[in-house]
Structure formats: C-alpha cells, structure tokens
Design a protein around this motif. Structure first.
Motif, PDB file in Angstrom:
ATOM      1  N   PRO A  58     -18.062  27.476  26.780  1.00 61.59           N
ATOM      2  CA  PRO A  58     -18.441  28.781  26.491  1.00 61.59           C
ATOM      3  C   PRO A  58     -17.839  29.934  27.262  1.00 61.59           C
ATOM      4  CG  PRO A  58     -20.285  27.802  27.438  1.00 61.59           C
ATOM      5  CD  PRO A  58     -19.318  26.726  27.334  1.00 61.59           C
ATOM      6  N   PRO A  76     -27.678  36.268  20.919  1.00 65.48           N
ATOM      7  CA  PRO A  76     -28.670  35.528  21.450  1.00 65.48           C
ATOM      8  C   PRO A  76     -28.877  34.087  20.989  1.00 65.48           C
ATOM      9  CG  PRO A  76     -29.565  37.771  20.839  1.00 65.48           C
ATOM     10  CD  PRO A  76     -28.184  37.714  20.263  1.00 65.48           C
ATOM     11  N   ALA A  77     -29.062  33.230  21.848  1.00 63.45           N
ATOM     12  CA  ALA A  77     -29.194  31.866  21.473  1.00 63.45           C
ATOM     13  C   ALA A  77     -30.115  31.738  20.202  1.00 63.45           C
ATOM     14  CB  ALA A  77     -29.583  31.087  22.645  1.00 63.45           C
ATOM     15  N   ARG A  78     -29.794  30.718  19.520  1.00 63.36           N
ATOM     16  CA  ARG A  78     -30.730  30.468  18.469  1.00 63.36           C
ATOM     17  C   ARG A  78     -30.973  28.844  18.206  1.00 63.36           C
ATOM     18  NH1 ARG A  78     -30.247  32.610  12.077  1.00 63.36           N
ATOM     19  NH2 ARG A  78     -32.297  31.473  11.314  1.00 63.36           N
ATOM     20  N   ILE A  79     -31.922  28.374  18.590  1.00 65.63           N
ATOM     21  CA  ILE A  79     -32.125  26.850  18.624  1.00 65.63           C
ATOM     22  C   ILE A  79     -33.658  26.614  17.686  1.00 65.63           C
ATOM     23  CG2 ILE A  79     -32.923  24.905  19.908  1.00 65.63           C
ATOM     24  CD1 ILE A  79     -30.138  26.101  20.659  1.00 65.63           C
ATOM     25  N   GLY A  85     -28.877  24.681  15.683  1.00 65.09           N
ATOM     26  CA  GLY A  85     -29.030  26.175  16.566  1.00 65.09           C
ATOM     27  C   GLY A  85     -27.614  26.107  17.273  1.00 65.09           C
ATOM     28  N   TYR A  86     -27.531  27.248  17.969  1.00 66.23           N
ATOM     29  CA  TYR A  86     -26.271  27.502  18.932  1.00 66.23           C
ATOM     30  C   TYR A  86     -26.777  28.100  20.102  1.00 66.23           C
ATOM     31  CZ  TYR A  86     -26.831  31.841  16.227  1.00 66.23           C
ATOM     32  OH  TYR A  86     -27.301  32.981  15.561  1.00 66.23           O
ATOM     33  N   ARG A  87     -25.835  28.088  21.205  1.00 67.38           N
ATOM     34  CA  ARG A  87     -26.250  28.790  22.435  1.00 67.38           C
ATOM     35  C   ARG A  87     -25.153  29.702  22.756  1.00 67.38           C
ATOM     36  NH1 ARG A  87     -30.638  27.049  25.076  1.00 67.38           N
ATOM     37  NH2 ARG A  87     -31.402  24.670  24.405  1.00 67.38           N
ATOM     38  N   ASP A  88     -23.952  29.428  21.903  1.00 68.71           N
ATOM     39  CA  ASP A  88     -22.677  30.116  22.140  1.00 68.71           C
ATOM     40  C   ASP A  88     -22.293  31.131  21.093  1.00 68.71           C
ATOM     41  OD1 ASP A  88     -21.980  28.283  20.691  1.00 68.71           O
ATOM     42  OD2 ASP A  88     -20.098  27.811  21.427  1.00 68.71           O
ATOM     43  N   GLY A  89     -23.357  31.764  20.377  1.00 68.06           N
ATOM     44  CA  GLY A  89     -23.029  32.527  19.291  1.00 68.06           C
ATOM     45  C   GLY A  89     -22.241  33.628  19.566  1.00 68.06           C
ATOM     46  N   SER A 110     -20.313  30.290  16.220  1.00 65.01           N
ATOM     47  CA  SER A 110     -20.070  29.654  17.394  1.00 65.01           C
ATOM     48  C   SER A 110     -18.968  30.220  17.969  1.00 65.01           C
ATOM     49  CB  SER A 110     -19.972  28.051  17.406  1.00 65.01           C
ATOM     50  OG  SER A 110     -18.725  27.727  16.709  1.00 65.01           O
ATOM     51  N   THR A 164     -24.945  24.073  13.499  1.00 67.08           N
ATOM     52  CA  THR A 164     -24.558  24.451  14.772  1.00 67.08           C
ATOM     53  C   THR A 164     -23.690  25.851  14.734  1.00 67.08           C
ATOM     54  OG1 THR A 164     -22.931  22.853  15.079  1.00 67.08           O
ATOM     55  CG2 THR A 164     -24.968  22.372  16.017  1.00 67.08           C
TER      56      THR A 164
END
Length: 240
Positions: A58, A76-79, A85-89, A110, A164
């Motif tokens: 990322p 912001p991350a969305r899980i 979900g994603y952490r690298d949006g 992403s 994702t």
C-alpha cells in the motif's frame, strides 16, 4: 587453432546476444515481470499484474498515485468481515485536473484500482474521447466499487472482487460537451458512442486483471466491470 577461432566466434556471438538482450530489457521494463512499475512506462505485458500486486504494497501504491499527480487521499479502513473490506482505500474525489470526475461523487476503491483508473484515464479514456468526439471525459458514471458479496450475489461460491473494493462498475461517461455515453443505451446502437465504448473497454484490458462488458453476458449489459484480481506475477487476464 581452428577450434580456438570457432570458440572465439561463438563467445563473441554470445556476448553480442547478451548485450542486445540487456538493451531490449532496458527499453521494455513494462514487458518484464520483475521490474518496478512506473506510471510513465508504456503499457506492457505485465502492467496489469504489477498494478494488482500493489495490493500487497500500500505504501508503494500511494507513492505511485502521488507521483502520478493525483490529489486524492486515503480513505479510512472498512472491514465488514474476514472476507469483506479494505485497508488501503483511496477516495477519488473528482476535483483533480489529472483525472476525470466521478458521479456519484467520492468513489472509494482499493489503491491498486485507483492506480489503474488513473492510468486508464490518461492512456485510454481521454485519448479515445478526443478521437471520437473532439472533447474530453468530464465524469465517469459508476455503480460503485465496494460491495460485500459473492459473484453475482450468490449465497455460496467465490467472492466478488467488489468485496475488497478491487473492482468498479462503469455505467457511462459524461463528456466535455455535455453529451452522455451510456453502456446500456449506446453499446449496441452503432456510431461513435459504440466505437468509443469498445475502445475504452479494449484499452482497459492492458491495466485491469478482468474487464467484462455487454459482450460477456446479460448481467453486464449495462456496465463495464473492471477489477484488479491478483493472479500472480504472470497471472491470466479476462477481457470480454
């Protein structure tokens, strides 16, 4: 003596071949799986797989976006679950002169998908609009990216790349002259709209892992599905 001369000729030929091969590799980094990705490189055999692999890097992905001149920012991350979900949006706000806007506004994808969209806009979308209409694309009309679901919304089976935010569905384009090109309306209508849509579909195949259009099946009759499925360094691509 003759054998020695033959060996010298063979070694000289091998040296020349190695020099030529190295020169070719230096000129074509986009066609080699192990070279670093640059958004300034021509599109090549491994562009899409390199973009997809940015999901595992990322920081490198965000650096590429910055180098590409984007003004867009991390989201912001969305899980939602262990599969969704994603952490690298990346929030694609649409106020960036280097990238067409999006409607609805503030599309979140992403990071690899954002990087591919940036490249698609620059190398494919805007040039195609200029060729067919003499103007640029002002807005990309979409049906979203993130959706926690399996393929085709089924109760079981493989998960969609939408789960994702590694996919985006494009339903049309608004041009600089206020004309709207719709996948549902214009794909089979003939004329400049249909030709433009096929050009942007075909061009997307160089940078997305999967590109699906109305030519694929009825479920895609109204949109282009673009995704960044990571299938490895030499992964296969789908373009229909």
């Amino acid at each position: 003596m003759r054998r020695a001369i033959l060996w010298l000729i063979v070694l000289a030929a091998a040296a020349v071949a190695l020099i030529e091969a190295r020169s070719w590799m230096d000129r074509h980094p986009q066609d080699l799986p192990w070279t670093a990705l640059s958004l300034d490189d021509p599109l090549g055999r491994f562009t899409a797989s390199k973009l997809a692999r940015l999901g595992k890097a990322p920081a490198q992905c965000r650096l590429l976006l910055a180098e590409g001149g984007t003004l867009d920012v991390p989201a912001p991350a969305r899980i939602s679950s262990n599969r969704c979900g994603y952490r690298d949006g990346i929030r694609l706000r649409g106020d960036n002169a280097r990238l067409a806007g999006f409607a609805p506004a503030e599309l979140i994808t992403s990071c690899p998908t954002a990087a591919a969209l940036l490249l698609w806009d620059k190398r494919v979308l805007q040039p195609a609009a200029q060729r067919h209409f003499g103007t640029g694309v002002e807005q990309v009309l979409h049906a979203g990216s993130f959706s926690c679901r399996r393929l085709y919304g089924r109760a079981s089976g493989p998960w969609s790349e939408h789960a994702t935010a590694d996919a985006v569905d494009i339903v049309g384009f608004r041009l600089g002259n206020d004309r709207t090109v719709s996948v549902l309306r214009d794909w089979s209508a003939g004329g400049s709209g249909a030709a433009f849509l096929r050009d942007v579909r075909d061009g997307a195949c160089a940078m997305f892992s999967t590109v699906l259009s109305p030519d694929y099946n009825a479920a895609h009759r109204d949109h282009l599905h673009l995704d960044m499925a990571d299938r490895g360094a030499a992964g296969w691509k789908a373009c229909r």
